[in-house]
Motif scaffolding. Structure first.
Motif, PDB file in Angstrom:
ATOM      1  N   PRO A   7      25.205  45.008  36.667  1.00 36.46           N
ATOM      2  CA  PRO A   7      25.687  43.997  37.308  1.00 36.46           C
ATOM      3  C   PRO A   7      27.009  43.755  37.652  1.00 36.46           C
ATOM      4  CG  PRO A   7      23.990  43.158  35.461  1.00 36.46           C
ATOM      5  CD  PRO A   7      24.074  44.502  35.389  1.00 36.46           C
ATOM      6  N   HIS A   8      27.175  43.295  38.628  1.00 38.22           N
ATOM      7  CA  HIS A   8      28.784  42.938  39.085  1.00 38.22           C
ATOM      8  C   HIS A   8      28.944  41.468  39.237  1.00 38.22           C
ATOM      9  CE1 HIS A   8      32.501  43.489  41.151  1.00 38.22           C
ATOM     10  NE2 HIS A   8      32.677  44.734  40.646  1.00 38.22           N
ATOM     11  N   PRO A   9      30.210  40.936  38.743  1.00 38.81           N
ATOM     12  CA  PRO A   9      30.394  39.677  39.011  1.00 38.81           C
ATOM     13  C   PRO A   9      30.373  39.066  40.551  1.00 38.81           C
ATOM     14  CG  PRO A   9      32.145  40.882  37.616  1.00 38.81           C
ATOM     15  CD  PRO A   9      31.205  41.847  38.156  1.00 38.81           C
ATOM     16  N   TYR A  10      30.756  40.127  41.377  1.00 37.93           N
ATOM     17  CA  TYR A  10      30.623  39.839  43.186  1.00 37.93           C
ATOM     18  C   TYR A  10      29.249  39.040  43.461  1.00 37.93           C
ATOM     19  CZ  TYR A  10      35.146  41.876  44.125  1.00 37.93           C
ATOM     20  OH  TYR A  10      36.441  42.218  44.308  1.00 37.93           O
ATOM     21  N   ASN A  11      28.233  39.260  42.423  1.00 35.95           N
ATOM     22  CA  ASN A  11      26.840  38.871  42.900  1.00 35.95           C
ATOM     23  C   ASN A  11      26.451  37.763  41.944  1.00 35.95           C
ATOM     24  OD1 ASN A  11      26.220  40.834  44.899  1.00 35.95           O
ATOM     25  ND2 ASN A  11      26.126  42.136  43.090  1.00 35.95           N
ATOM     26  N   PHE A  12      27.704  37.166  40.884  1.00 34.53           N
ATOM     27  CA  PHE A  12      27.358  36.046  40.319  1.00 34.53           C
ATOM     28  C   PHE A  12      28.003  34.738  40.924  1.00 34.53           C
ATOM     29  CE2 PHE A  12      26.086  39.468  37.609  1.00 34.53           C
ATOM     30  CZ  PHE A  12      25.370  38.957  36.467  1.00 34.53           C
ATOM     31  N   ILE A  13      27.575  33.592  40.408  1.00 34.19           N
ATOM     32  CA  ILE A  13      28.125  32.184  40.918  1.00 34.19           C
ATOM     33  C   ILE A  13      28.464  31.471  39.625  1.00 34.19           C
ATOM     34  CG2 ILE A  13      26.746  32.111  43.007  1.00 34.19           C
ATOM     35  CD1 ILE A  13      25.048  30.108  41.569  1.00 34.19           C
ATOM     36  N   PRO A  14      29.246  30.621  39.796  1.00 34.69           N
ATOM     37  CA  PRO A  14      29.741  29.641  38.447  1.00 34.69           C
ATOM     38  C   PRO A  14      28.562  29.121  38.146  1.00 34.69           C
ATOM     39  CG  PRO A  14      31.450  29.547  40.435  1.00 34.69           C
ATOM     40  CD  PRO A  14      30.106  30.271  40.979  1.00 34.69           C
ATOM     41  N   TRP A  15      28.802  28.757  36.835  1.00 32.60           N
ATOM     42  CA  TRP A  15      27.659  27.762  36.111  1.00 32.60           C
ATOM     43  C   TRP A  15      28.171  26.591  36.115  1.00 32.60           C
ATOM     44  CZ3 TRP A  15      27.537  25.599  31.242  1.00 32.60           C
ATOM     45  CH2 TRP A  15      26.302  25.076  30.643  1.00 32.60           C
ATOM     46  N   GLU A  16      27.153  25.506  36.130  1.00 32.52           N
ATOM     47  CA  GLU A  16      27.833  24.076  35.632  1.00 32.52           C
ATOM     48  C   GLU A  16      26.599  23.498  34.918  1.00 32.52           C
ATOM     49  OE1 GLU A  16      28.166  22.167  39.427  1.00 32.52           O
ATOM     50  OE2 GLU A  16      29.897  23.369  39.967  1.00 32.52           O
ATOM     51  N   LEU A 102      27.436  36.494  32.375  1.00 33.93           N
ATOM     52  CA  LEU A 102      28.764  37.212  32.276  1.00 33.93           C
ATOM     53  C   LEU A 102      29.814  36.412  31.834  1.00 33.93           C
ATOM     54  CD1 LEU A 102      30.745  37.525  34.836  1.00 33.93           C
ATOM     55  CD2 LEU A 102      28.836  39.088  35.464  1.00 33.93           C
ATOM     56  N   TRP A 103      30.644  36.872  30.889  1.00 33.40           N
ATOM     57  CA  TRP A 103      32.033  36.287  30.829  1.00 33.40           C
ATOM     58  C   TRP A 103      33.013  37.422  31.440  1.00 33.40           C
ATOM     59  CZ3 TRP A 103      29.185  34.429  26.366  1.00 33.40           C
ATOM     60  CH2 TRP A 103      29.307  32.991  26.345  1.00 33.40           C
ATOM     61  N   CYS A 104      34.079  36.905  32.113  1.00 30.16           N
ATOM     62  CA  CYS A 104      34.897  37.861  32.833  1.00 30.16           C
ATOM     63  C   CYS A 104      36.176  37.272  32.269  1.00 30.16           C
ATOM     64  CB  CYS A 104      34.667  37.747  34.324  1.00 30.16           C
ATOM     65  SG  CYS A 104      35.201  38.944  35.346  1.00 30.16           S
ATOM     66  N   PHE A 105      37.123  38.347  32.117  1.00 28.19           N
ATOM     67  CA  PHE A 105      38.592  38.118  31.491  1.00 28.19           C
ATOM     68  C   PHE A 105      39.479  38.932  32.558  1.00 28.19           C
ATOM     69  CE2 PHE A 105      35.721  37.641  28.184  1.00 28.19           C
ATOM     70  CZ  PHE A 105      36.132  36.531  27.563  1.00 28.19           C
ATOM     71  N   SER A 106      40.756  38.425  32.640  1.00 27.41           N
ATOM     72  CA  SER A 106      41.788  39.226  33.218  1.00 27.41           C
ATOM     73  C   SER A 106      42.279  40.670  32.591  1.00 27.41           C
ATOM     74  CB  SER A 106      42.991  38.361  33.282  1.00 27.41           C
ATOM     75  OG  SER A 106      42.694  37.244  34.211  1.00 27.41           O
ATOM     76  N   LEU A 107      42.443  41.673  33.208  1.00 26.67           N
ATOM     77  CA  LEU A 107      42.713  42.801  32.613  1.00 26.67           C
ATOM     78  C   LEU A 107      44.061  43.129  32.618  1.00 26.67           C
ATOM     79  CD1 LEU A 107      41.447  45.635  31.616  1.00 26.67           C
ATOM     80  CD2 LEU A 107      41.600  46.349  33.750  1.00 26.67           C
ATOM     81  N   GLU A 108      44.704  43.424  31.587  1.00 30.16           N
ATOM     82  CA  GLU A 108      46.027  43.637  31.262  1.00 30.16           C
ATOM     83  C   GLU A 108      46.393  45.208  31.081  1.00 30.16           C
ATOM     84  OE1 GLU A 108      48.218  40.913  28.705  1.00 30.16           O
ATOM     85  OE2 GLU A 108      46.617  39.352  29.059  1.00 30.16           O
ATOM     86  N   GLY A 197      37.195  47.561  48.797  1.00 25.13           N
ATOM     87  CA  GLY A 197      37.227  46.101  48.938  1.00 25.13           C
ATOM     88  C   GLY A 197      36.934  45.204  47.504  1.00 25.13           C
ATOM     89  N   ALA A 198      37.401  45.971  46.369  1.00 23.33           N
ATOM     90  CA  ALA A 198      37.234  45.359  45.246  1.00 23.33           C
ATOM     91  C   ALA A 198      38.330  45.325  44.395  1.00 23.33           C
ATOM     92  CB  ALA A 198      36.265  46.501  44.385  1.00 23.33           C
ATOM     93  N   ASN A 199      38.711  44.126  43.936  1.00 27.32           N
ATOM     94  CA  ASN A 199      39.795  43.808  43.098  1.00 27.32           C
ATOM     95  C   ASN A 199      39.170  44.196  41.619  1.00 27.32           C
ATOM     96  OD1 ASN A 199      41.717  42.817  41.334  1.00 27.32           O
ATOM     97  ND2 ASN A 199      41.872  40.834  42.139  1.00 27.32           N
ATOM     98  N   ASP A 200      39.876  45.281  40.904  1.00 24.77           N
ATOM     99  CA  ASP A 200      39.520  45.615  39.742  1.00 24.77           C
ATOM    100  C   ASP A 200      40.105  45.024  38.448  1.00 24.77           C
ATOM    101  OD1 ASP A 200      38.688  48.626  41.304  1.00 24.77           O
ATOM    102  OD2 ASP A 200      37.083  47.190  40.963  1.00 24.77           O
ATOM    103  N   GLN A 201      40.988  44.184  38.715  1.00 27.59           N
ATOM    104  CA  GLN A 201      41.998  43.531  37.574  1.00 27.59           C
ATOM    105  C   GLN A 201      41.196  42.658  36.624  1.00 27.59           C
ATOM    106  OE1 GLN A 201      44.084  46.297  37.850  1.00 27.59           O
ATOM    107  NE2 GLN A 201      45.173  44.824  36.526  1.00 27.59           N
ATOM    108  N   PHE A 202      39.883  43.001  36.352  1.00 29.10           N
ATOM    109  CA  PHE A 202      39.401  42.182  35.164  1.00 29.10           C
ATOM    110  C   PHE A 202      38.387  43.115  34.537  1.00 29.10           C
ATOM    111  CE2 PHE A 202      36.849  42.037  39.572  1.00 29.10           C
ATOM    112  CZ  PHE A 202      35.812  42.503  39.094  1.00 29.10           C
ATOM    113  N   PHE A 203      37.848  42.714  33.428  1.00 27.80           N
ATOM    114  CA  PHE A 203      36.915  43.290  32.723  1.00 27.80           C
ATOM    115  C   PHE A 203      35.869  42.041  32.358  1.00 27.80           C
ATOM    116  CE2 PHE A 203      39.518  41.911  29.246  1.00 27.80           C
ATOM    117  CZ  PHE A 203      38.726  41.462  28.157  1.00 27.80           C
ATOM    118  N   TYR A 204      34.550  42.561  32.031  1.00 23.54           N
ATOM    119  CA  TYR A 204      33.648  41.845  31.890  1.00 23.54           C
ATOM    120  C   TYR A 204      32.262  42.227  30.853  1.00 23.54           C
ATOM    121  CZ  TYR A 204      30.982  43.944  35.606  1.00 23.54           C
ATOM    122  OH  TYR A 204      30.302  45.213  36.468  1.00 23.54           O
ATOM    123  N   LEU A 205      31.498  41.269  30.294  1.00 27.96           N
ATOM    124  CA  LEU A 205      30.370  41.671  29.536  1.00 27.96           C
ATOM    125  C   LEU A 205      29.517  40.736  29.746  1.00 27.96           C
ATOM    126  CD1 LEU A 205      31.292  41.169  25.735  1.00 27.96           C
ATOM    127  CD2 LEU A 205      32.668  40.289  27.531  1.00 27.96           C
TER     128      LEU A 205
END
Length: 766
Positions: A7-16, A102-108, A197-205
């Protein structure tokens, strides 16, 4: 199941959160270990398999220093000291997609990624995407991929992502048997397209099919971090000493006469051996818990004779139970309702070695108890350990989705990765039932978080080539820091025909691994040490005897692992985190704190001069007596029987002084270990504590364990040693003019280190 798509974050939505029905929980367990859960019964309803972490009995007593925050939408941030260790990815810090999350974090740029257990995708894991789903490697991948490529995922799933960010380390652990996915900044690649068209400056699990849950472990020292991971996953109980010996296996050992021939060959060749392993050939038509006509007559007597000679026999167990109305385990399992079911309420059928087969449901206590009882019946014939295979689970050509658990109420994916874990637990239960006074030994092919509590794991079917030799070390090192300390690979390679050079390098690389077994497939060239030439026989003899000489040291690593979760085999970057030369290095490694190996892993450099990296401090080459100061580079050659083993300056190494007299661990008295002191000007004094017990029983848990304490200090050119065992054999290396041992002064005389394949001189009291 797509192995190479996640799965890729672009297909996920925020959770509330929804009032009253959802909740975000952050629990501080102490020592910078945190447990995070999100509940939403509308999105993740039961039934589901429980967490793989058993919090009961966990002990993290120290206070936490790190700053961990999570808000009502699941956005997670981690700070350590003055800096930020993990920052949530602003566009989507936590996301949902149907029953995935998924949890997604900024990639350094400063981040490096490790762990992930048995992953065949390299040691340092930046820029990769992967799924955690246990496979039957040789059944699920093409031959060329297996032989020379990358097969991912493999047999075992340990979804533990280790992150280094500057001076801090963190581990993110997802304790579920459901499919887990991770992406460490992998780029989206479309052939011929420069901008995806993808910004890849993140990692996720994240995971699919289970409620969000994650453990977060933080530390400034990677070894300390691994200790916490191990305590979370469960430490490995102290194994029987014989399990740490050398083991010989082949698909094709099918009679007791064959086992006696092996016993005799090892004795005549002067190679110690503790385990003779029998593959599926010993069964009657591959029916688990059965014996063929060649093995059955007088089996108990044969096993007693072999054990008297120091050889335990370890048979294989596969979970598939042949569909056969004349076969007692089949009928008994049906009567007791312990097999996995289909959606129609019928026992699930797969096709493995016996043909059409049912599969015990290890997710149920009744299934584990049934298997344990059958295992105990077989163990009472004289077996003290078992080897469990095909527990990925392997079902042949049949779709795994049709294999349901807990009487059909649990979808396959919810327990798939834990099937090997359940089988290991049940097998250990059976061994304890049959032999309640003995420590059990179980080796598993598949597993997940928690398998450490039930024994060892090997890296599955491999090939006799250098590609697999290198890959095996990457996987062993990654497993060791991902919660599985008792690990090894099939020495020599399982499939294919090992060349002489490749065979030698397998032994030189693996002779101090936590688990050591030579195993080969039916139809390949014979792979016993005496089937090559005299040079190979001599080198293998040296490697195995060196292992036995160092068993007191190796056994101590298991004792410390059981006590504190300290890893046994260690990546160099974990032992020396400031030495960035080792960031991606899986060609050198530590065994415990004090011994370093740097084996040859390439065909073109076999027997030739090559350069290795020396970490900080003083190091002593036990092969030729060379002192090297690090950090530096050093040239060595592995020609002939040379075993370069580097001891850290200031170390004390417990060692057996007469390895040439050992046929098996039955000849070893751990109380008779000597001590090799690696005297170094940089460490003028040190203390070492050595523990020993009977190597077989649980009596050590009632305090039946002995302790020897050794202290030394340098005074000029003299060495003063105080040892609580007045009869201990003391040896040292270094420029020593005299020794005072327990208050008695003596001159020194020169001897040779009692390590076959190594020839450095040592100084001993005159």
């Amino acid at each position: 199941m797509y192995f190479n798509k996640i799965p890729h974050p672009y297909n996920f939505i925020p959770w509330e959160q929804a009032d009253g029905s959802t909740q975000v929980t952050l629990k501080d367990l102490g020592e910078d270990v945190f447990h995070i859960t999100i509940s939403d019964d509308a999105r993740w309803p039961g039934p589901r398999y429980e967490s793989l972490i058993q919090e009961e009995g966990l002990s993290f007593n120290g206070a936490s220093d790190c700053s961990v925050t999570i808000n009502e939408t699941g956005s997670l941030a981690v700070g350590r000291g003055e800096g930020t260790l993990l920052a949530p990815y602003p566009a989507l810090p936590f996301g949902i997609l149907k029953d995935s999350w998924l949890w997604c974090f900024s990639l350094e740029d400063s981040m490096r990624f490790y762990g992930m257990g048995e992953k065949n995708i390299g040691f340092e894991k930046s820029g990769l995407r992967t799924k955690f789903w246990n496979t039957d490697g040789w059944a699920d991948f093409a031959d060329e991929e297996i032989r020379n490529g990358v097969t991912d995922p493999m047999y075992a799933s340990f979804p533990i992502l280790i992150i280094r960010n500057r001076e801090s380390w963190a581990a993110l652990l997802i304790p579920t048997a459901s499919p887990v996915f991770m992406d460490t900044g992998a780029r989206q690649v479309i052939e011929g397209v420069s901008d995806t068209g993808a910004n890849d400056q993140f990692f996720y699990l994240g995971a699919t099919g289970t409620a969000p849950e994650m453990y977060l472990v933080i530390d400034g020292d990677p070894i300390s971090m691994v200790s916490k991971i191990q305590r979370l996953c469960g430490v490995t109980p102290r194994p029987p000493l014989w399990a740490l010996g050398y083991h010989q296996s082949r698909w094709g050992y099918s009679t007791c006469d064959h086992l006696h021939e092996l016993d005799q060959e090892f004795r005549e060749c002067g190679i110690p051996c503790d385990g003779l392993w029998i593959d599926i050939d010993y069964m009657d038509g591959y029916r688990v818990f059965s014996l063929n006509e060649q093995v059955s007559p007088g089996l108990e007597g044969h096993l007693k004779r072999l054990k008297a000679n120091g050889r335990r026999v370890v048979p294989i167990l596969d979970p598939g139970v042949k569909v056969d109305p004349g076969y007692m385990p089949c009928n008994d399992g049906l009567d007791k309702g312990i097999f996995c079911q289909t959606a129609e309420g019928r026992p699930f059928v797969g096709f493995v070695w016996p043909g059409a087969s049912y599969f015990p449901d290890f997710s149920k206590e009744a299934g584990r108890t049934w298997w344990a009882a059958k295992t105990a019946d077989l163990a009472r014939k004289g077996f003290e350990g078992f080897w469990i295979d095909m527990n990925d689970p392997s079902t042949g050509s049949v779709d795994l989705d049709d294999m349901l658990f807990r009487d059909g109420s649990l979808p396959h994916a919810a327990y798939h990765n834990a099937y090997g874990l359940g089988m290991a637990e049940a097998t250990v239960m059976g061994l304890k039932e049959a032999n309640p006074g003995n420590r059990p030994f179980v080796l598993s092919r598949s597993g997940t978080i928690g398998n450490s509590r039930f024994g060892a794991l090997w890296t599955g079917d491999n090939i006799s080539n250098y590609h697999h030799l290198r890959k095996s070390l990457e996987m062993v090192l990654s497993l060791s820091v991902s919660g599985l300390p008792f690990v090894g690979s099939d020495v020599g390679g399982f499939g294919g025909d090992a060349s002489k050079e490749n065979y030698i390098d397998w032994y030189k690389a693996n002779y101090l691994m936590p688990f050591m077994r030579n195993h080969s497939a039916d139809g390949t060239r014979e792979q016993e040490p005496w089937t090559f030439d005299e040079e190979v026989l001599h080198i293998v003899r040296s490697c195995v005897r060196a292992r036995y000489a160092l068993l007191p040291y190796l056994y101590m690593q298991f004792i410390w692992q059981e006590k504190d979760g300290i890893p046994i085999v260690r990546p160099m970057i974990f032992q020396f985190p400031d030495d960035l030369r080792f960031e991606g290095n899986a060609t050198q490694f530590m065994i415990g704190d004090d011994l370093m190996q740097a084996p040859n892993l390439r065909e073109e450099s076999h027997g030739k001069n090559r350069t290795i990296l020396i970490p900080e401090g003083g190091w002593f080459d036990l092969y030729d007596g060379t002192w090297i100061e690090g950090p530096s580079e050093h040239r060595i050659t592995d020609a002939g029987d040379a075993l370069h083993l580097f001891a850290r300056g200031g170390a004390v190494i417990p060692i057996l002084t007469e390895p040439d007299t050992i046929d098996s661990t039955g000849d070893i008295d751990l109380s008779q270990a000597g001590f090799l002191v690696i005297v170094d000007e940089g460490t003028p004094r040190a203390e070492y504590t050595y523990h020993y017990d009977d190597g077989l029983s649980f009596a050590y848990r009632q305090g039946e364990e002995s302790v020897v304490t050794l202290r030394y200090r340098m005074e000029g050119a003299g060495l003063t040693v105080d040892c609580s065992d007045p009869g201990a054999h003391i040896m040292c290396v270094g420029d020593i003019a005299g020794m005072i041992v327990n208050g008695k002064g003596t001159e020194v005389k020169e001897g040779r280190v009692p390590l076959p394949g190594m020839g450095c001189s040592v100084r001993i009291p005159g």
